[in-house]
Motif scaffolding. Structure first.
Motif, PDB file in Angstrom:
ATOM      1  N   HIS A 286       0.820  -1.217   0.000  1.00 36.03           N
ATOM      2  CA  HIS A 286       0.000   0.000   0.000  1.00 36.03           C
ATOM      3  C   HIS A 286       0.856   1.270   0.000  1.00 36.03           C
ATOM      4  N   LEU A 287       2.160   1.133   0.276  1.00 36.16           N
ATOM      5  CA  LEU A 287       3.066   2.281   0.234  1.00 36.16           C
ATOM      6  C   LEU A 287       3.442   2.578  -1.212  1.00 36.16           C
ATOM      7  N   ASP A 288       3.759   3.848  -1.498  1.00 28.45           N
ATOM      8  CA  ASP A 288       4.213   4.146  -2.860  1.00 28.45           C
ATOM      9  C   ASP A 288       5.628   3.580  -3.041  1.00 28.45           C
ATOM     10  N   ALA A 289       6.071   3.504  -4.292  1.00 24.22           N
ATOM     11  CA  ALA A 289       7.339   2.844  -4.621  1.00 24.22           C
ATOM     12  C   ALA A 289       8.522   3.447  -3.878  1.00 24.22           C
ATOM     13  N   GLY A 290       8.571   4.772  -3.789  1.00 23.25           N
ATOM     14  CA  GLY A 290       9.679   5.417  -3.081  1.00 23.25           C
ATOM     15  C   GLY A 290       9.693   5.076  -1.606  1.00 23.25           C
ATOM     16  N   GLU A 291       8.526   5.100  -0.974  1.00 22.72           N
ATOM     17  CA  GLU A 291       8.456   4.771   0.455  1.00 22.72           C
ATOM     18  C   GLU A 291       8.775   3.296   0.692  1.00 22.72           C
ATOM     19  N   GLN A 292       8.403   2.429  -0.222  1.00 21.20           N
ATOM     20  CA  GLN A 292       8.754   1.007  -0.095  1.00 21.20           C
ATOM     21  C   GLN A 292      10.267   0.839  -0.052  1.00 21.20           C
ATOM     22  N   LYS A 293      10.955   1.519  -0.960  1.00 20.59           N
ATOM     23  CA  LYS A 293      12.412   1.425  -0.998  1.00 20.59           C
ATOM     24  C   LYS A 293      13.033   2.031   0.259  1.00 20.59           C
ATOM     25  N   ARG A 294      12.487   3.151   0.724  1.00 15.21           N
ATOM     26  CA  ARG A 294      13.028   3.774   1.936  1.00 15.21           C
ATOM     27  C   ARG A 294      12.819   2.874   3.146  1.00 15.21           C
ATOM     28  N   LEU A 295      11.648   2.233   3.268  1.00 18.33           N
ATOM     29  CA  LEU A 295      11.396   1.335   4.400  1.00 18.33           C
ATOM     30  C   LEU A 295      12.386   0.173   4.376  1.00 18.33           C
ATOM     31  N   ALA A 296      12.570  -0.442   3.209  1.00 17.63           N
ATOM     32  CA  ALA A 296      13.498  -1.573   3.101  1.00 17.63           C
ATOM     33  C   ALA A 296      14.922  -1.139   3.435  1.00 17.63           C
ATOM     34  N   THR A 297      15.319   0.013   2.931  1.00 22.99           N
ATOM     35  CA  THR A 297      16.682   0.506   3.156  1.00 22.99           C
ATOM     36  C   THR A 297      16.904   0.872   4.612  1.00 22.99           C
ATOM     37  N   ARG A 298      15.908   1.483   5.253  1.00 20.07           N
ATOM     38  CA  ARG A 298      16.053   1.859   6.667  1.00 20.07           C
ATOM     39  C   ARG A 298      16.211   0.645   7.574  1.00 20.07           C
ATOM     40  N   ALA A 299      15.764  -0.509   7.119  1.00 16.54           N
ATOM     41  CA  ALA A 299      15.909  -1.724   7.922  1.00 16.54           C
ATOM     42  C   ALA A 299      17.359  -2.223   7.959  1.00 16.54           C
ATOM     43  N   ILE A 300      18.135  -1.904   6.945  1.00 18.74           N
ATOM     44  CA  ILE A 300      19.480  -2.470   6.811  1.00 18.74           C
ATOM     45  C   ILE A 300      20.396  -2.143   7.996  1.00 18.74           C
ATOM     46  N   PRO A 301      20.546  -0.878   8.414  1.00 17.39           N
ATOM     47  CA  PRO A 301      21.462  -0.619   9.537  1.00 17.39           C
ATOM     48  C   PRO A 301      21.032  -1.307  10.831  1.00 17.39           C
TER      49      PRO A 301
ATOM     50  N   THR B 207      19.849  -5.232  -3.242  1.00 15.29           N
ATOM     51  CA  THR B 207      20.144  -4.912  -4.632  1.00 15.29           C
ATOM     52  C   THR B 207      20.091  -3.402  -4.852  1.00 15.29           C
ATOM     53  N   PRO B 208      20.866  -2.903  -5.804  1.00 12.24           N
ATOM     54  CA  PRO B 208      20.916  -1.466  -6.067  1.00 12.24           C
ATOM     55  C   PRO B 208      19.570  -0.862  -6.447  1.00 12.24           C
ATOM     56  N   ASP B 209      18.681  -1.632  -7.073  1.00 10.27           N
ATOM     57  CA  ASP B 209      17.392  -1.072  -7.473  1.00 10.27           C
ATOM     58  C   ASP B 209      16.456  -0.831  -6.291  1.00 10.27           C
ATOM     59  N   VAL B 210      16.792  -1.327  -5.126  1.00  6.75           N
ATOM     60  CA  VAL B 210      16.013  -1.080  -3.916  1.00  6.75           C
ATOM     61  C   VAL B 210      16.702  -0.039  -3.027  1.00  6.75           C
TER      62      VAL B 210
ATOM     63  N   ALA C 126      18.100   7.443   2.579  1.00 11.36           N
ATOM     64  CA  ALA C 126      17.355   6.752   3.641  1.00 11.36           C
ATOM     65  C   ALA C 126      18.305   5.960   4.533  1.00 11.36           C
ATOM     66  N   TYR C 127      19.328   5.353   3.919  1.00 11.62           N
ATOM     67  CA  TYR C 127      20.320   4.600   4.691  1.00 11.62           C
ATOM     68  C   TYR C 127      21.077   5.527   5.636  1.00 11.62           C
ATOM     69  N   ARG C 128      21.551   6.649   5.109  1.00 11.34           N
ATOM     70  CA  ARG C 128      22.300   7.602   5.940  1.00 11.34           C
ATOM     71  C   ARG C 128      21.438   8.127   7.091  1.00 11.34           C
ATOM     72  N   GLN C 129      20.165   8.402   6.810  1.00  8.54           N
ATOM     73  CA  GLN C 129      19.274   8.898   7.859  1.00  8.54           C
ATOM     74  C   GLN C 129      19.046   7.828   8.925  1.00  8.54           C
ATOM     75  N   ALA C 130      18.883   6.576   8.503  1.00  9.19           N
ATOM     76  CA  ALA C 130      18.686   5.487   9.459  1.00  9.19           C
ATOM     77  C   ALA C 130      19.915   5.308  10.350  1.00  9.19           C
ATOM     78  N   VAL C 131      21.098   5.407   9.756  1.00  6.59           N
ATOM     79  CA  VAL C 131      22.334   5.313  10.536  1.00  6.59           C
ATOM     80  C   VAL C 131      22.398   6.459  11.536  1.00  6.59           C
ATOM     81  N   GLN C 132      22.091   7.670  11.085  1.00 10.09           N
ATOM     82  CA  GLN C 132      22.108   8.833  11.978  1.00 10.09           C
ATOM     83  C   GLN C 132      21.104   8.655  13.114  1.00 10.09           C
ATOM     84  N   ASP C 133      19.923   8.154  12.800  1.00  8.98           N
ATOM     85  CA  ASP C 133      18.914   7.912  13.834  1.00  8.98           C
ATOM     86  C   ASP C 133      19.412   6.902  14.866  1.00  8.98           C
ATOM     87  N   LEU C 134      20.084   5.846  14.400  1.00  7.46           N
ATOM     88  CA  LEU C 134      20.635   4.855  15.327  1.00  7.46           C
ATOM     89  C   LEU C 134      21.717   5.464  16.214  1.00  7.46           C
TER      90      LEU C 134
END
Length: 134
Positions: free
Chosen positions: A64-79, A91-94, A99-107
Protein backbone atom coordinates in the motif's frame (compact mmCIF):
# COMPACT_ATOMS: atom_id res chain seq x y z
CA UNK A 1 10.20 -21.13 -4.62
CA UNK A 2 13.67 -19.64 -4.79
CA UNK A 3 15.21 -18.44 -1.56
CA UNK A 4 18.04 -16.01 -2.28
CA UNK A 5 19.26 -15.99 1.34
CA UNK A 6 19.85 -19.74 1.09
CA UNK A 7 21.42 -19.35 -2.33
CA UNK A 8 23.85 -16.56 -1.31
CA UNK A 9 24.46 -17.61 2.30
CA UNK A 10 23.24 -14.36 3.85
CA UNK A 11 20.80 -13.68 6.67
CA UNK A 12 18.65 -11.30 4.63
CA UNK A 13 18.45 -10.69 0.88
CA UNK A 14 16.47 -7.59 -0.09
CA UNK A 15 15.41 -7.36 -3.73
CA UNK A 16 12.51 -6.74 -6.12
CA UNK A 17 10.88 -10.03 -7.07
CA UNK A 18 11.23 -10.73 -10.80
CA UNK A 19 8.28 -9.72 -12.97
CA UNK A 20 6.71 -7.78 -10.06
CA UNK A 21 7.21 -4.54 -8.17
CA UNK A 22 7.19 -6.31 -4.79
CA UNK A 23 10.20 -5.82 -2.53
CA UNK A 24 11.10 -9.10 -0.82
CA UNK A 25 13.31 -9.80 2.16
CA UNK A 26 14.32 -13.46 2.07
CA UNK A 27 15.76 -15.16 5.14
CA UNK A 28 17.50 -18.54 5.13
CA UNK A 29 15.65 -21.74 5.80
CA UNK A 30 15.53 -22.25 9.55
CA UNK A 31 16.28 -18.58 10.35
CA UNK A 32 15.78 -17.74 14.03
CA UNK A 33 12.41 -16.42 15.16
CA UNK A 34 14.16 -13.27 16.41
CA UNK A 35 15.11 -12.37 12.84
CA UNK A 36 11.54 -12.80 11.60
CA UNK A 37 10.25 -10.77 14.54
CA UNK A 38 12.79 -8.01 13.90
CA UNK A 39 11.80 -7.77 10.24
CA UNK A 40 8.15 -7.44 11.28
CA UNK A 41 9.08 -4.83 13.88
CA UNK A 42 10.83 -2.88 11.10
CA UNK A 43 7.57 -2.79 9.11
CA UNK A 44 7.87 -5.76 6.76
CA UNK A 45 5.03 -8.24 6.40
CA UNK A 46 5.61 -11.95 7.09
CA UNK A 47 4.38 -14.62 4.67
CA UNK A 48 4.49 -18.36 5.22
CA UNK A 49 4.00 -21.36 2.98
CA UNK A 50 2.30 -23.65 3.68
CA UNK A 51 0.34 -21.75 6.30
CA UNK A 52 -0.25 -24.64 8.71
CA UNK A 53 3.40 -25.76 9.07
CA UNK A 54 5.55 -23.23 7.25
CA UNK A 55 8.49 -24.54 5.31
CA UNK A 56 9.19 -21.27 3.56
CA UNK A 57 8.99 -17.87 5.31
CA UNK A 58 9.61 -14.55 3.58
CA UNK A 59 8.82 -10.90 4.15
CA UNK A 60 7.63 -8.13 1.86
CA UNK A 61 7.40 -4.39 2.12
CA UNK A 62 3.73 -3.36 2.40
CA UNK A 63 2.33 -2.83 -1.08
CA UNK A 64 0.00 0.00 0.00
CA UNK A 65 3.07 2.28 0.23
CA UNK A 66 4.21 4.15 -2.86
CA UNK A 67 7.34 2.84 -4.62
CA UNK A 68 9.68 5.42 -3.08
CA UNK A 69 8.46 4.77 0.45
CA UNK A 70 8.75 1.01 -0.10
CA UNK A 71 12.41 1.42 -1.00
CA UNK A 72 13.03 3.77 1.94
CA UNK A 73 11.40 1.34 4.40
CA UNK A 74 13.50 -1.57 3.10
CA UNK A 75 16.68 0.51 3.16
CA UNK A 76 16.05 1.86 6.67
CA UNK A 77 15.91 -1.72 7.92
CA UNK A 78 19.48 -2.47 6.81
CA UNK A 79 21.46 -0.62 9.54
CA UNK A 80 19.25 -2.10 12.26
CA UNK A 81 19.80 -5.60 10.89
CA UNK A 82 23.56 -5.02 10.59
CA UNK A 83 23.73 -3.67 14.13
CA UNK A 84 21.92 -6.81 15.32
CA UNK A 85 24.70 -8.87 13.72
CA UNK A 86 22.94 -10.08 10.59
CA UNK A 87 24.55 -10.25 7.15
CA UNK A 88 22.39 -8.29 4.71
CA UNK A 89 22.53 -7.84 0.95
CA UNK A 90 20.35 -5.32 -0.87
CA UNK A 91 20.14 -4.91 -4.63
CA UNK A 92 20.92 -1.47 -6.07
CA UNK A 93 17.39 -1.07 -7.47
CA UNK A 94 16.01 -1.08 -3.92
CA UNK A 95 18.80 0.73 -2.03
CA UNK A 96 18.19 4.41 -1.16
CA UNK A 97 21.43 6.09 -0.03
CA UNK A 98 19.75 9.04 1.74
CA UNK A 99 17.35 6.75 3.64
CA UNK A 100 20.32 4.60 4.69
CA UNK A 101 22.30 7.60 5.94
CA UNK A 102 19.27 8.90 7.86
CA UNK A 103 18.69 5.49 9.46
CA UNK A 104 22.33 5.31 10.54
CA UNK A 105 22.11 8.83 11.98
CA UNK A 106 18.91 7.91 13.83
CA UNK A 107 20.63 4.85 15.33
CA UNK A 108 23.62 6.95 16.42
CA UNK A 109 21.30 9.50 18.01
CA UNK A 110 19.40 6.78 19.88
CA UNK A 111 22.66 5.09 20.94
CA UNK A 112 23.66 8.31 22.69
CA UNK A 113 20.70 7.99 25.03
CA UNK A 114 21.54 5.77 28.05
CA UNK A 115 18.15 4.01 28.15
CA UNK A 116 18.52 2.74 24.60
CA UNK A 117 22.06 1.35 24.89
CA UNK A 118 21.03 -1.91 26.48
CA UNK A 119 19.81 -4.59 24.09
CA UNK A 120 16.68 -6.46 25.15
CA UNK A 121 17.23 -9.91 26.62
CA UNK A 122 17.19 -12.58 23.94
CA UNK A 123 18.23 -10.30 21.11
CA UNK A 124 21.26 -11.17 19.01
CA UNK A 125 24.47 -9.59 20.22
CA UNK A 126 25.87 -6.90 17.93
CA UNK A 127 28.75 -8.08 15.77
CA UNK A 128 31.06 -6.35 13.39
CA UNK A 129 28.91 -4.99 10.58
CA UNK A 130 28.79 -7.17 7.50
CA UNK A 131 29.68 -5.77 4.13
CA UNK A 132 27.02 -3.52 2.69
CA UNK A 133 26.27 -4.17 -0.93
CA UNK A 134 23.93 -1.53 -2.25
Amino acid sequence: MANLADEYGTDVEIYIKALTTTIHADTPTGAPAQLHDLLEHLGLERHEYPADTPIYIWHTVPEHLDAGEQKRLATRAIPVLLLAGYEVNCTPDVFDESAYRQAVQDLRTRAGRPAVRQAPIGSPSPAAPARRTP
